[in-house]
Each structure stands twice: as C-alpha cells, then as structure tokens.
Design a protein around this motif. Structure first.
Motif, PDB file in Angstrom:
ATOM      1  N   VAL A  83      33.874  34.196  47.882  1.00 16.03           N
ATOM      2  CA  VAL A  83      34.816  34.646  48.948  1.00 16.03           C
ATOM      3  C   VAL A  83      35.714  33.582  49.383  1.00 16.03           C
ATOM      4  O   VAL A  83      35.801  32.515  48.941  1.00 16.03           O
ATOM      5  N   ASP A  84      36.951  34.243  49.867  1.00  9.94           N
ATOM      6  CA  ASP A  84      38.230  33.274  50.126  1.00  9.94           C
ATOM      7  C   ASP A  84      37.874  32.712  51.578  1.00  9.94           C
ATOM      8  O   ASP A  84      37.119  33.005  52.447  1.00  9.94           O
ATOM      9  N   VAL A  85      38.451  31.279  51.891  1.00 11.26           N
ATOM     10  CA  VAL A  85      38.467  30.593  52.910  1.00 11.26           C
ATOM     11  C   VAL A  85      39.086  31.683  54.250  1.00 11.26           C
ATOM     12  O   VAL A  85      38.546  31.692  55.487  1.00 11.26           O
ATOM     13  N   THR A  86      39.823  32.440  53.851  1.00 13.25           N
ATOM     14  CA  THR A  86      40.465  33.415  54.728  1.00 13.25           C
ATOM     15  C   THR A  86      39.430  34.430  55.153  1.00 13.25           C
ATOM     16  O   THR A  86      39.521  35.031  56.504  1.00 13.25           O
ATOM     17  N   GLU A  87      38.580  34.831  54.450  1.00 10.31           N
ATOM     18  CA  GLU A  87      37.421  35.546  55.137  1.00 10.31           C
ATOM     19  C   GLU A  87      36.633  35.039  56.049  1.00 10.31           C
ATOM     20  O   GLU A  87      36.244  35.737  57.150  1.00 10.31           O
ATOM     21  N   VAL A  88      36.556  33.741  55.909  1.00 13.64           N
ATOM     22  CA  VAL A  88      35.828  33.005  57.272  1.00 13.64           C
ATOM     23  C   VAL A  88      36.483  33.187  58.446  1.00 13.64           C
ATOM     24  O   VAL A  88      36.032  33.207  59.637  1.00 13.64           O
ATOM     25  N   ARG A  89      37.825  32.968  58.388  1.00 16.47           N
ATOM     26  CA  ARG A  89      38.516  32.879  59.493  1.00 16.47           C
ATOM     27  C   ARG A  89      39.091  34.263  60.216  1.00 16.47           C
ATOM     28  O   ARG A  89      39.514  34.539  61.381  1.00 16.47           O
ATOM     29  N   GLY A  91      37.717  37.780  58.719  1.00 12.94           N
ATOM     30  CA  GLY A  91      37.508  39.149  58.091  1.00 12.94           C
ATOM     31  C   GLY A  91      38.004  39.194  56.855  1.00 12.94           C
ATOM     32  O   GLY A  91      38.680  38.253  56.195  1.00 12.94           O
ATOM     33  N   PRO A  92      37.584  40.060  55.762  1.00  7.77           N
ATOM     34  CA  PRO A  92      38.121  40.067  54.379  1.00  7.77           C
ATOM     35  C   PRO A  92      39.572  40.259  54.297  1.00  7.77           C
ATOM     36  O   PRO A  92      40.534  40.825  55.036  1.00  7.77           O
ATOM     37  N   ALA A  93      39.888  39.292  53.492  1.00  9.92           N
ATOM     38  CA  ALA A  93      41.534  39.260  53.227  1.00  9.92           C
ATOM     39  C   ALA A  93      41.755  38.919  51.640  1.00  9.92           C
ATOM     40  O   ALA A  93      40.750  38.418  51.012  1.00  9.92           O
ATOM     41  N   VAL A  94      42.901  39.393  51.345  1.00  9.82           N
ATOM     42  CA  VAL A  94      43.089  39.130  49.975  1.00  9.82           C
ATOM     43  C   VAL A  94      44.215  37.885  49.961  1.00  9.82           C
ATOM     44  O   VAL A  94      45.265  37.888  50.785  1.00  9.82           O
ATOM     45  N   GLU A  95      44.097  37.048  48.956  1.00  9.70           N
ATOM     46  CA  GLU A  95      45.045  35.884  48.977  1.00  9.70           C
ATOM     47  C   GLU A  95      46.525  36.451  48.600  1.00  9.70           C
ATOM     48  O   GLU A  95      46.370  37.360  47.801  1.00  9.70           O
ATOM     49  N   ALA A  96      47.370  35.880  49.295  1.00  9.72           N
ATOM     50  CA  ALA A  96      48.986  36.397  48.543  1.00  9.72           C
ATOM     51  C   ALA A  96      48.892  36.008  47.202  1.00  9.72           C
ATOM     52  O   ALA A  96      48.612  34.938  46.793  1.00  9.72           O
ATOM     53  N   GLY A 103      46.404  25.460  45.827  1.00  3.15           N
ATOM     54  CA  GLY A 103      45.851  25.897  47.041  1.00  3.15           C
ATOM     55  C   GLY A 103      44.847  26.760  46.918  1.00  3.15           C
ATOM     56  O   GLY A 103      43.690  26.551  47.741  1.00  3.15           O
ATOM     57  N   ARG A 104      44.634  27.317  45.756  1.00  2.51           N
ATOM     58  CA  ARG A 104      43.198  28.230  45.744  1.00  2.51           C
ATOM     59  C   ARG A 104      42.358  27.174  45.354  1.00  2.51           C
ATOM     60  O   ARG A 104      40.980  27.396  45.833  1.00  2.51           O
ATOM     61  N   ARG A 111      35.219  25.269  50.128  1.00  2.00           N
ATOM     62  CA  ARG A 111      34.382  26.182  50.333  1.00  2.00           C
ATOM     63  C   ARG A 111      32.987  25.773  49.727  1.00  2.00           C
ATOM     64  O   ARG A 111      31.834  25.846  50.272  1.00  2.00           O
ATOM     65  N   LYS A 112      33.254  25.073  48.472  1.00  2.00           N
ATOM     66  CA  LYS A 112      32.032  24.396  47.798  1.00  2.00           C
ATOM     67  C   LYS A 112      31.498  23.285  48.437  1.00  2.00           C
ATOM     68  O   LYS A 112      30.140  23.384  48.779  1.00  2.00           O
TER      69      LYS A 112
END
Length: 170
Positions: A83-89, A91-96, A103-104, A111-112
């Motif tokens: 999952v992406d860090v944006t999901e922690v902030r 809800g589910p989100a897709v990276e731009a 950045g990814r 996350r790790k």
C-alpha cells in the motif's frame, strides 16, 4: 441513541478510525472491515459511547481493541507493504502518474521502516508526525502521559531513522 445522533457523532470519525485500523492491520481491506465491525458495536452499545467524556477517544480506543481482536484471531498479515503512504493518511489513493521514482522509493522505504518498528513506537510517531495531532489528543487516544509520549516519540523517531539508514545500506 437515534439515527441522527449516530450519523452526526460517529460517521465523521470514519477517516480517523480507518487510519487507526490501517496502522494496526496493515491492509485497507482489513481496516474497512474493522471500521464496519466497530460501527456495529457502537449501534449495539446505544448511548454508552455518547455519554463518555470524549466520544472520539472512546471510539479510537474501541477501534484499537477491535483490531487487537482481529489480530488475535489470526489470518491477517500485519506487515503488508503493498500500500502507499497516502493510504495511511486518508484512505485508498492512487499515486499521481507524474510522481518521481525517488519519491515512490522513499515512500516505500518509510513504509518498510514503519512496519519494522514496534507497534507502540509506530503508533505515537504516526499520530504525531503523520496525523499531526497535539500531545493532549495523543494522550487521550493512547492513555499515555505526555511525558511518556515525548519519550516514546523520541525513541520512535530515533528508531525510524536507524531503520531507514539500515534499509538504505541493504
């Protein structure tokens, strides 16, 4: 408790409850299931949650208990990192699509490192640094004193830095 009271008090807490569950369970799907389970429990409890001095803190504590029950039952992979860090902030989100590779990679590294930390340290670091909560809010949610929060935050940040450095060297 009537439907309107429930909607006005507990539904706005959904994103916070989701983030709390996500941090503990490590999966968006599991976090959504936990939030749904909590809402069912709140409906059954009636006015008990509304009568508490801090309904928000009460709900977050209940969410932590629900997640602990889910983890005890097993079948959950706490260290899922797809999952992406944006999901922690929020809800589910897709990276731009234009997000940089660095950045990814940095987000994956964080996350790790967070996943490798003990739960209590990770919780305080995420609440303070990602959620940007005040010390008094963290105190209400965790039950820790502000002095303990500061010590835990210091240790958590130090461990996070060590983990990131360790993973970079790999």
């Amino acid at each position: 408790m009537n439907t309107e009271e429930f909607k006005s008090t507990f539904l706005p807490l959904g994103p916070l409850l989701y983030r709390t569950a996500f941090r503990m369970l490590g999966s968006g799907e599991d976090a959504r299931d936990a939030v749904q389970e909590l809402y069912v429990k709140l409906c059954r409890e009636g006015d008990r949650a509304l009568r508490s001095a801090n309904p928000k803190g009460y709900c977050v504590r209940m969410m932590q208990n629900v997640c602990a029950d889910i983890l005890r039952r097993g079948g959950r992979n706490v260290l899922r990192m797809a999952v992406d860090v944006t999901e922690v902030r929020g809800g589910p989100a897709v990276e731009a699509a234009d997000a940089s590779v660095e950045g990814r990679e940095a987000a994956a590294l964080v996350r790790k490192a967070l996943a490798a930390m003990p739960w209590k340290l990770r919780e305080v670091v995420v609440l303070r640094d990602l959620e940007q909560m005040e010390m008094s809010e963290i105190e209400a949610l965790t039950g820790m004193s502000q002095v303990n929060i500061r010590v835990t935050l210091f240790r958590g940040r130090k461990l996070l830095k060590e983990k990131i450095t360790e993973f970079i060297k790999e």
